[in-house]
Design an enzyme around this catalytic site. Structure first.
Site, PDB file in Angstrom:
ATOM      1  N   PHE A 186      26.657  43.796  41.175  1.00  0.00           N
ATOM      2  CA  PHE A 186      27.343  42.838  42.041  1.00  0.00           C
ATOM      3  C   PHE A 186      27.918  43.554  43.255  1.00  0.00           C
ATOM      4  CE2 PHE A 186      30.734  44.365  39.285  1.00  0.00           C
ATOM      5  CZ  PHE A 186      31.842  44.461  40.121  1.00  0.00           C
ATOM      6  N   CYS A 187      28.188  42.773  44.298  1.00  0.00           N
ATOM      7  CA  CYS A 187      28.767  43.286  45.542  1.00  0.00           C
ATOM      8  C   CYS A 187      29.503  42.131  46.211  1.00  0.00           C
ATOM      9  CB  CYS A 187      27.681  43.869  46.445  1.00  0.00           C
ATOM     10  SG  CYS A 187      26.381  42.686  46.864  1.00  0.00           S
ATOM     11  N   THR A 188      29.795  42.243  47.482  1.00  0.00           N
ATOM     12  CA  THR A 188      30.600  41.220  48.152  1.00  0.00           C
ATOM     13  C   THR A 188      29.879  39.875  48.219  1.00  0.00           C
ATOM     14  OG1 THR A 188      31.623  42.935  49.496  1.00  0.00           O
ATOM     15  CG2 THR A 188      31.900  40.662  50.239  1.00  0.00           C
TER      16      THR A 188
END
Length: 247
Positions: A181-183
Site C-alpha cells: 500500500f501507499c498514498t
C-alpha cells in the site's frame, strides 16, 4: 471551498510533451494549482481549484478512451494547498527504475478496501486463513505521520530504495498474503508488479491506496494520518487536512 484531487492512470502516451502542453494550457485557463506529471507510461496529477474548474479539467480526460478507468480521489480544504501550477514531463510518473514494473502490460492483482477491512476484522487473515502482512511502500517521512497498525515498514528515503530494503524480509513473507500500500496507489502498484515479477507471487496491491481506503471504509485499522506532498501536510481518515493550505 477548494476541491483537491489526486489521480493517476497508466496508459501509453505517444507524445508526452504535446500532452503535457495541452494539460498545462487547460489548467492555466481554469486557474488550477498543483502538480501534473506526464510520461510515456501515463499521468499523475494533484490539483486544486473550484469545483466547476476541476470538473472542466477532468471532462476531456474522462472522454478519452485511454483514461476511461481513471479513478479520482477528492478532498476539500479552505485554502489551496499549492502555490502555482506545475506540469512536467518525466521518464516515469513515479520513479522506480525497474524494467519489470510497468503497469502498461497489466496490473498486479488488487484487493478492495472493503475486503482488506474484513481481513483486518478477521484478525489479520485472508479468506483462505492465510496471514496478511501489510507492506508500506512509502518513505520514512510519510510513515512518521501514520500507517496501518502492525504494517511492515522499510527504512527508505525514496521509492527506488525499496527492493534492497525489502530483501531481508522476503523469506519471512513467503507464507503470507502480502498487501502493498501507499498514498494513492501508484507506488504500491509498481511495487506489487516488481515483486511478482521477481518471484513473490503472493503479493496484492491495495486498490486506491490509503486515500482510497479512507474514502471507501474510513480509518479502521489505520493509526494516524496520511502524509500528502503539499501544504496540507497530512489527511485524517475523514480526509480532513492537518494544516489548511496557504493564503
Amino acid at each position: 471551498m477548494i476541491v483537491n484531487i489526486a489521480a493517476y492512470h497508466f496508459t501509453a502516451i505517444d507524445a508526452p510533451e504535446a500532452f503535457a502542453d495541452a494539460l498545462r494550457a487547460r489548467g492555466q485557463a481554469l486557474d488550477l494549482r498543483g502538480t501534473v506529471l506526464v510520461a510515456g507510461e501515463g499521468v499523475n496529477l494533484f490539483l486544486a481549484g473550484g469545483e466547476a474548474a476541476i470538473e472542466s479539467f477532468l471532462a476531456p480526460l474522462r472522454a478519452d478512451p485511454r483514461f476511461a478507468d481513471l479513478r479520482v480521489k477528492y478532498s476539500h480544504s479552505a485554502q489551496s494547498p499549492f502555490a502555482r501550477l506545475k506540469v512536467k514531463v518525466k521518464p516515469e510518473i513515479i520513479s522506480f527504475r525497474r524494467d519489470d514494473a510497468s503497469p502498461l502490460a497489466g496490473r498486479a492483482p488488487a484487493v478492495a478496501p472493503a475486503t482488506l477491512q474484513r481481513w483486518l476484522r478477521q484478525g489479520g487473515v485472508d479468506d483462505g486463513g492465510r496471514r496478511v502482512v501489510l507492506l508500506d511502500t512509502r518513505n520514512a517521512q510519510e510513515i512518521a505521520h501514520g500507517t496501518f497498525a502492525g504494517a511492515l515498514t522499510l527504512p527508505i528515503t525514496r521509492f527506488t530504495e525499496l527492493p534492497e530494503a525489502l530483501a531481508p524480509h522476503r523469506e519471512d513473507l513467503r507464507d503470507a498474503t502480502v498487501v502493498s500500500f501507499c498514498t494513492g496507489g501508484i507506488r504500491c502498484e509498481k511495487a506489487a508488479l516488481w515483486m511478482r515479477a521477481d518471484g513473490m507471487d503472493n503479493v496484492l496491491q491495495l486498490d486506491g491506496g490509503i486515500l482510497g481506503y479512507f474514502e471507501d471504509v474510513g480509518g479502521e485499522g489505520y493509526e494516524g494520518g496520511c502524509f500528502v506532498f503539499d501544504e496540507r501536510v497530512a489527511l485524517d481518515p475523514e480526509l480532513k487536512p492537518l494544516a489548511d493550505g496557504m493564503a
